[in-house]
Write a protein that holds these residues in place. Structure first.
Motif, PDB file in Angstrom:
ATOM      1  N   VAL A 196       0.809  -1.101   0.064  1.00  0.00           N
ATOM      2  CA  VAL A 196       0.104  -0.096   0.108  1.00  0.00           C
ATOM      3  C   VAL A 196       0.872   1.164   0.252  1.00  0.00           C
ATOM      4  CG1 VAL A 196      -1.917  -1.081   0.960  1.00  0.00           C
ATOM      5  CG2 VAL A 196      -0.037   0.250   2.496  1.00  0.00           C
TER       6      VAL A 196
ATOM      7  N   LEU B 172      -6.497  -2.451  -1.419  1.00  0.00           N
ATOM      8  CA  LEU B 172      -6.141  -3.669  -1.105  1.00  0.00           C
ATOM      9  C   LEU B 172      -7.274  -4.730  -0.829  1.00  0.00           C
ATOM     10  CD1 LEU B 172      -3.048  -4.753   0.999  1.00  0.00           C
ATOM     11  CD2 LEU B 172      -5.562  -5.706   1.482  1.00  0.00           C
ATOM     12  N   LEU B 173      -8.373  -4.246  -0.092  1.00  0.00           N
ATOM     13  CA  LEU B 173      -9.528  -5.068  -0.037  1.00  0.00           C
ATOM     14  C   LEU B 173     -10.187  -5.564  -0.985  1.00  0.00           C
ATOM     15  CD1 LEU B 173     -11.244  -6.513   2.315  1.00  0.00           C
ATOM     16  CD2 LEU B 173     -12.295  -4.148   2.763  1.00  0.00           C
TER      17      LEU B 173
ATOM     18  N   GLY C 205     -12.801  -0.242   2.378  1.00  0.00           N
ATOM     19  CA  GLY C 205     -11.388  -0.099   2.982  1.00  0.00           C
ATOM     20  C   GLY C 205     -11.035   1.372   2.479  1.00  0.00           C
ATOM     21  N   ALA C 206      -9.877   1.896   3.249  1.00  0.00           N
ATOM     22  CA  ALA C 206      -9.612   3.091   2.739  1.00  0.00           C
ATOM     23  C   ALA C 206      -8.713   2.896   1.508  1.00  0.00           C
ATOM     24  CB  ALA C 206      -8.982   3.594   3.893  1.00  0.00           C
ATOM     25  N   CYS C 207      -8.200   1.921   1.051  1.00  0.00           N
ATOM     26  CA  CYS C 207      -7.658   1.773  -0.201  1.00  0.00           C
ATOM     27  C   CYS C 207      -7.905   0.506  -0.967  1.00  0.00           C
ATOM     28  CB  CYS C 207      -6.105   1.656   0.091  1.00  0.00           C
ATOM     29  SG  CYS C 207      -5.561   0.125   0.787  1.00  0.00           S
TER      30      CYS C 207
ATOM     31  N   CYS D  75     -10.752  -4.459   6.654  1.00  0.00           N
ATOM     32  CA  CYS D  75      -9.783  -5.129   5.742  1.00  0.00           C
ATOM     33  C   CYS D  75      -8.990  -6.248   6.534  1.00  0.00           C
ATOM     34  CB  CYS D  75      -8.900  -4.224   5.767  1.00  0.00           C
ATOM     35  SG  CYS D  75      -7.280  -4.735   4.372  1.00  0.00           S
TER      36      CYS D  75
ATOM     37  N   SER E 171      -2.078  -6.175   4.620  1.00  0.00           N
ATOM     38  CA  SER E 171      -2.944  -5.298   4.981  1.00  0.00           C
ATOM     39  C   SER E 171      -2.415  -4.482   5.923  1.00  0.00           C
ATOM     40  CB  SER E 171      -4.291  -5.917   5.863  1.00  0.00           C
ATOM     41  OG  SER E 171      -4.862  -5.094   6.570  1.00  0.00           O
ATOM     42  N   ALA E 172      -2.672  -3.127   6.004  1.00  0.00           N
ATOM     43  CA  ALA E 172      -2.175  -1.923   6.700  1.00  0.00           C
ATOM     44  C   ALA E 172      -2.675  -2.034   8.090  1.00  0.00           C
ATOM     45  CB  ALA E 172      -2.145  -0.440   6.217  1.00  0.00           C
ATOM     46  N   ARG E 173      -3.666  -2.778   8.017  1.00  0.00           N
ATOM     47  CA  ARG E 173      -4.111  -3.042   9.639  1.00  0.00           C
ATOM     48  C   ARG E 173      -4.877  -1.679  10.219  1.00  0.00           C
ATOM     49  NH1 ARG E 173      -3.522  -8.215  10.172  1.00  0.00           N
ATOM     50  NH2 ARG E 173      -4.550  -8.482  11.997  1.00  0.00           N
ATOM     51  N   GLN E 174      -5.424  -0.751   9.143  1.00  0.00           N
ATOM     52  CA  GLN E 174      -5.952   0.362   9.909  1.00  0.00           C
ATOM     53  C   GLN E 174      -7.547   0.350   9.699  1.00  0.00           C
ATOM     54  OE1 GLN E 174      -3.559   4.241   8.569  1.00  0.00           O
ATOM     55  NE2 GLN E 174      -4.484   3.324   6.837  1.00  0.00           N
ATOM     56  N   CYS E 175      -7.868  -0.591   9.043  1.00  0.00           N
ATOM     57  CA  CYS E 175      -9.529  -0.533   8.732  1.00  0.00           C
ATOM     58  C   CYS E 175      -9.917  -2.029   9.110  1.00  0.00           C
ATOM     59  CB  CYS E 175      -9.944  -0.193   7.295  1.00  0.00           C
ATOM     60  SG  CYS E 175      -8.976   0.977   6.386  1.00  0.00           S
TER      61      CYS E 175
HETATM   62  S1  SF4 Z   1      -8.178  -1.080   3.235  1.00  0.00           S
HETATM   63 FE1  SF4 Z   1      -6.031  -0.302   2.864  1.00  0.00          FE
HETATM   64  S2  SF4 Z   1      -5.808   1.392   4.418  1.00  0.00           S
HETATM   65 FE2  SF4 Z   1      -7.504  -0.084   5.014  1.00  0.00          FE
HETATM   66  S3  SF4 Z   1      -6.346  -1.651   6.611  1.00  0.00           S
HETATM   67 FE3  SF4 Z   1      -6.804  -2.406   4.187  1.00  0.00          FE
HETATM   68  S4  SF4 Z   1      -4.547  -1.946   3.297  1.00  0.00           S
HETATM   69 FE4  SF4 Z   1      -4.678  -0.269   5.089  1.00  0.00          FE
END
Ligand code: SF4
Length: 453
Positions: free
Chosen positions: A155, A364-365, A360-362, A322, A315-319
């Motif tokens: 990401v 990846l999901l 998700g915010a990006c 996700c 996963s950036a584990r923010q959401c």
């Molecule tokens: S959707 Fe994107 S920003 Fe959100 S946790 Fe997954 S990788 Fe991170």
């Protein structure tokens, strides 16, 4: 270790250049006509709009529209985004290692079009960073340009993650809006542009008469066959099957498209032309141009499980959605591959493929959901057979090697500077002289590309 193959002796005027495996210094770049083109920024913008050039980072947004979006705001910023998180792609890091001047020329032209007052080159690859630093020292650009380094993650190259990292934070995506063109680095309107897009902007400035051909060729990273992966430049429109045949996988049974983002396609989709619109209409994507062909005897469930495992680990584990969503998709697909999946697995995968995108915010999901949905859509027989009995091919594929299976190496570039152990300081911020004007357009012939079917 496997090395990626590069075509040799490409015509001048291509992104690959005449010596793809050799570092191109300023003198060599100028000899191709680089830095000397006199195309006016307004004119260049018109040429880019007419050419239909689309971004090469994955989303495929029209380059001219993106450039226009940051004009007129206060003190715009331009960013060359060289952080390619897709494990099957090597083009951006090769481009920065081998042809940094082509990218910096494109960055300077994007700055001229947008009125930008600062520029950044954003990289995770130390070798790419070293090449860019040498190029900046060889030919100081007409605006202050800094190299910003980041960790290599899936990401880190997402545009809001880029802005956040340049502003001193972690390379993690943020919620949108605002998007960088509205509020980016330091709050200024910011163009975050893929480095191949910038390279094509520089080529268009040099040879506007070839704008259409420049916009309709693209770098692709091809892998999955018995031979080493290959990085090459191809025209839009070439059938996927022809690409597979030319690069060692004539009997491909499908493909993983666009890195991990385009999902899996079955053998009949290999008749599709490599063209973003046609691929999008067929429910897949060219994305960053990374294509992993499925070799005969391989199993698409193994590939899907590898891809989902990669995404879950990245996963950036923010959401919250996700974290749980990628883990669920990854777990279900690895269970399918291992022969331990329950009877409801296909239903779960279908529900996740429809319910997770956009949450998700990006992206990846969305990619994880796309892997699940495309496996069900393209290989329903394989899913059924895996639910009925363990698959011998999946059993032979060590799950721990899954992420490595999808990762291609970056091509070695002879003569490139070695990365410093300690990152070199950024170049001075004082404006450097503009490239010297020339009275005639630079001649950069762009004949039909060698190495294309
Ligand atoms: S959707 Fe994107 S920003 Fe959100 S946790 Fe997954 S990788 Fe991170």
């Amino acid at each position: 270790m496997t090395t990626i193959r590069l075509p040799t002796a490409q015509p001048p005027g291509t992104v690959l250049g005449t010596a793809p495996a050799v570092f191109e210094g300023a003198e060599a770049y100028r000899a191709t006509g680089g830095y000397a083109a006199t195309t006016d920024p307004e004119e260049l913008l018109a040429h880019l709009a007419a050419s239909g050039l689309r971004g090469r980072g994955g989303a495929g947004f029209p380059a001219a529209v993106k450039l226009r979006s940051v004009r007129g705001g206060g003190s715009p910023v331009v960013v060359a985004n060289g952080e390619e998180g897709e494990p099957g792609s090597a083009k951006d890091r090769w481009l920065l290692r081998a042809r940094p001047h082509l990218v910096l020329d494109g960055l300077a032209r994007a700055a001229a079009v947008t009125g930008a007052v600062r520029g950044f080159v954003y990289v995770s690859d130390p070798a790419a960073g070293a090449s860019v630093r040498r190029a900046l020292a060889e030919h100081p650009p007409p605006l202050p340009v800094e190299v910003v380094e980041t960790d290599h993650t899936y990401v880190a190259g997402e545009e809001t993650a880029v802005v956040r990292r340049i502003d001193g934070g972690p390379a993690l995506p943020t919620a949108k809006p605002p998007r960088p063109f509205e509020q980016g680095v330091g709050g200024a309107p910011t163009l975050v542009s893929n480095v191949e897009t910038l390279a094509r902007i520089a080529l268009t400035a040099a040879r506007p008469d070839l704008r259409r051909a420049i916009a309709r060729h693209t770098l692709v990273t091809l892998s999955g066959g018995p031979d080493a992966p290959v990085l090459t430049e191809v025209p839009y429109g070439v059938p996927l099957r022809a690409l597979a045949a030319r690069y060692g996988n004539a009997d491909a049974t499908g493909a993983l498209m666009g890195g991990l983002f385009g999902g899996l396609v079955a053998a009949d989709a290999l008749d599709l032309p490599l063209e973003p619109g046609a691929l999008g209409a067929a429910g897949t994507a060219l994305g960053c141009g990374a294509i992993r062909f499925l070799a005969p005897g391989s199993c698409p469930v193994t590939t899907a499980a590898d891809a989902a495992a990669h995404l879950a680990a990245e996963s950036a584990r923010q959401c919250g959605v996700c974290v749980s969503g990628t883990a669920a998709v990854g777990g279900a697909l690895s269970g399918l591959a291992a022969g331990t999946a329950g009877p409801d697995t296909a239903d779960h995968l279908l529900r996740w493929s429809q319910g997770l995108p956009g949450r998700g915010a990006c992206g990846l999901l969305d990619a994880a959901a796309g892997i699940a949905g495309s496996l069900l859509r393209s290989f329903p027989g394989h899913v059924r057979s895996h639910l009925a009995a363990p698959c011998p091919v999946c059993a032979d594929a060590a799950p721990a090697a899954g992420r490595r299976r999808l990762t291609v190496p970056v091509p070695e570039v002879a003569g490139a500077p070695r990365p410093a152990r300690v990152p070199a300081p950024p170049p001075a911020r004082s404006p450097a002289p503009a490239p010297s004007p020339s009275s005639s357009p630079t001649a950069l012939p762009l004949p039909a590309l060698k190495g294309t079917p």
